[in-house]
Design a protein around this motif. Sequence first.
Motif, PDB file in Angstrom:
ATOM      1  N   UNK A 129     -21.595   9.584  -7.170  1.00  0.00           N
ATOM      2  CA  UNK A 129     -20.610   8.842  -7.076  1.00  0.00           C
ATOM      3  C   UNK A 129     -19.421   8.944  -6.082  1.00  0.00           C
ATOM      4  N   UNK A 130     -18.977   7.912  -5.908  1.00  0.00           N
ATOM      5  CA  UNK A 130     -17.734   7.941  -4.753  1.00  0.00           C
ATOM      6  C   UNK A 130     -16.609   7.031  -5.428  1.00  0.00           C
ATOM      7  N   UNK A 131     -15.435   7.854  -5.337  1.00  0.00           N
ATOM      8  CA  UNK A 131     -14.140   6.888  -5.514  1.00  0.00           C
ATOM      9  C   UNK A 131     -13.183   6.825  -4.239  1.00  0.00           C
ATOM     10  N   UNK A 132     -12.753   5.851  -4.068  1.00  0.00           N
ATOM     11  CA  UNK A 132     -11.769   5.778  -2.643  1.00  0.00           C
ATOM     12  C   UNK A 132     -10.318   4.914  -3.057  1.00  0.00           C
ATOM     13  N   UNK A 133      -9.511   5.439  -2.379  1.00  0.00           N
ATOM     14  CA  UNK A 133      -8.331   4.895  -2.436  1.00  0.00           C
ATOM     15  C   UNK A 133      -7.648   4.755  -1.135  1.00  0.00           C
ATOM     16  N   UNK A 134      -7.167   3.505  -0.536  1.00  0.00           N
ATOM     17  CA  UNK A 134      -6.538   3.344   0.545  1.00  0.00           C
ATOM     18  C   UNK A 134      -5.536   2.454   0.745  1.00  0.00           C
ATOM     19  N   UNK A 135      -4.511   2.646   1.433  1.00  0.00           N
ATOM     20  CA  UNK A 135      -3.454   1.987   1.574  1.00  0.00           C
ATOM     21  C   UNK A 135      -2.806   1.984   3.033  1.00  0.00           C
ATOM     22  N   UNK A 136      -2.294   0.537   3.258  1.00  0.00           N
ATOM     23  CA  UNK A 136      -1.721   0.648   4.924  1.00  0.00           C
ATOM     24  C   UNK A 136      -1.078  -0.822   4.987  1.00  0.00           C
ATOM     25  N   UNK A 137      -0.301  -0.847   6.103  1.00  0.00           N
ATOM     26  CA  UNK A 137       0.287  -2.191   6.436  1.00  0.00           C
ATOM     27  C   UNK A 137      -0.573  -3.078   7.104  1.00  0.00           C
ATOM     28  N   UNK A 138      -0.344  -4.320   7.071  1.00  0.00           N
ATOM     29  CA  UNK A 138      -1.129  -5.349   7.829  1.00  0.00           C
ATOM     30  C   UNK A 138      -0.329  -6.600   8.097  1.00  0.00           C
ATOM     31  N   UNK A 139      -1.017  -7.337   9.293  1.00  0.00           N
ATOM     32  CA  UNK A 139      -0.304  -8.386   9.957  1.00  0.00           C
ATOM     33  C   UNK A 139      -1.564  -9.591   9.777  1.00  0.00           C
TER      34      UNK A 139
END
Length: 246
Positions: A129-139
Amino acid sequence: MRIPLRLPPLAIACSGLALSPLALAQDIRGTADLPPRFRRDDATTEAPVKDAFLPDPPSPAFGEPGELVLSGTAVGSFSVFTYDETQAAQTDVSFGPGLDVFVARRLSLGLALGVRYTHVTSEAGSETTRASFSVGPRVGYVIPLTEKLSFWPTLSVGFSNTREQRPGRVDPQAADASWSGLWLGAYAPILVHLRPRVFVGFGPTIFRDFAGATQPDGPITTGTKSTAIGAALVVGGFWGRPAADA
C-alpha cells in the motif's frame, strides 16, 4: 335687415352626421382608459405599464479578474495483470482539490493539493500500500471556446511525500520505504459550464515525480522516479464579482 336662412330637413340631418365624428373624437381624446393611440399627446397623460417577459441575465464570464475558483479533480483506476497462471492487481484512487484566483483577465494563480492511495497485490500474493500527499502552486490560462465551453490548462510544481507499507512482507525486519521530493504536473481540461458559476470538465493529465526513495537510517535508492499520464474529471465553481464591477 335679417334674411332668415332656412335649410331643408335633409341638409340639417347631413350636417349632424358630419359633426358627429368630431364630437366622438373629442370625447375619445378626453378618455383616459382607452388605448394609447386614442389619447392626447401631452405630459399629463401616462401610458399604461405593460407586462413583459425579460430574458434571463447572461452567465458571468469565466476568467475575469477578481473571481475565486474552487475545484476538485478525481481519478480512479483498477488494473489486473496476468503472469502465466498467477495474477497481480492494482487499485489507485486520487483526489486533488484546488483554489485559484484570477489575477488578470484569463490568468489564474492558485494552490493545488493532492491525496493518492494505491494498493498492489503481486503475483506471489504479497500486498503493498502507498499513501501520498502533495502540495504546490499552479498557474493557468483560460481560452473561451463557445458560450458554454472553455479550455483551462494549468501547470503545477510542488513537493510530495509518499509512504509505502508491506503488511505481508517476507522479511519482518525490513523497514517500510518512504520518499519525498519535487514533482511537476500539467492538466488540460475542456470545461462545460452547466449553470452560471458551475462547471464540469475532463482532460488529460501528466505527472512527473522527481522524488528518491529512502529508508530510515538507510541510503537513497534509485529507480523510484516515475512519470504518469492519464485523464481526470474536474468539478468546480467560482464566485466573486470582477474587479471592474466591484
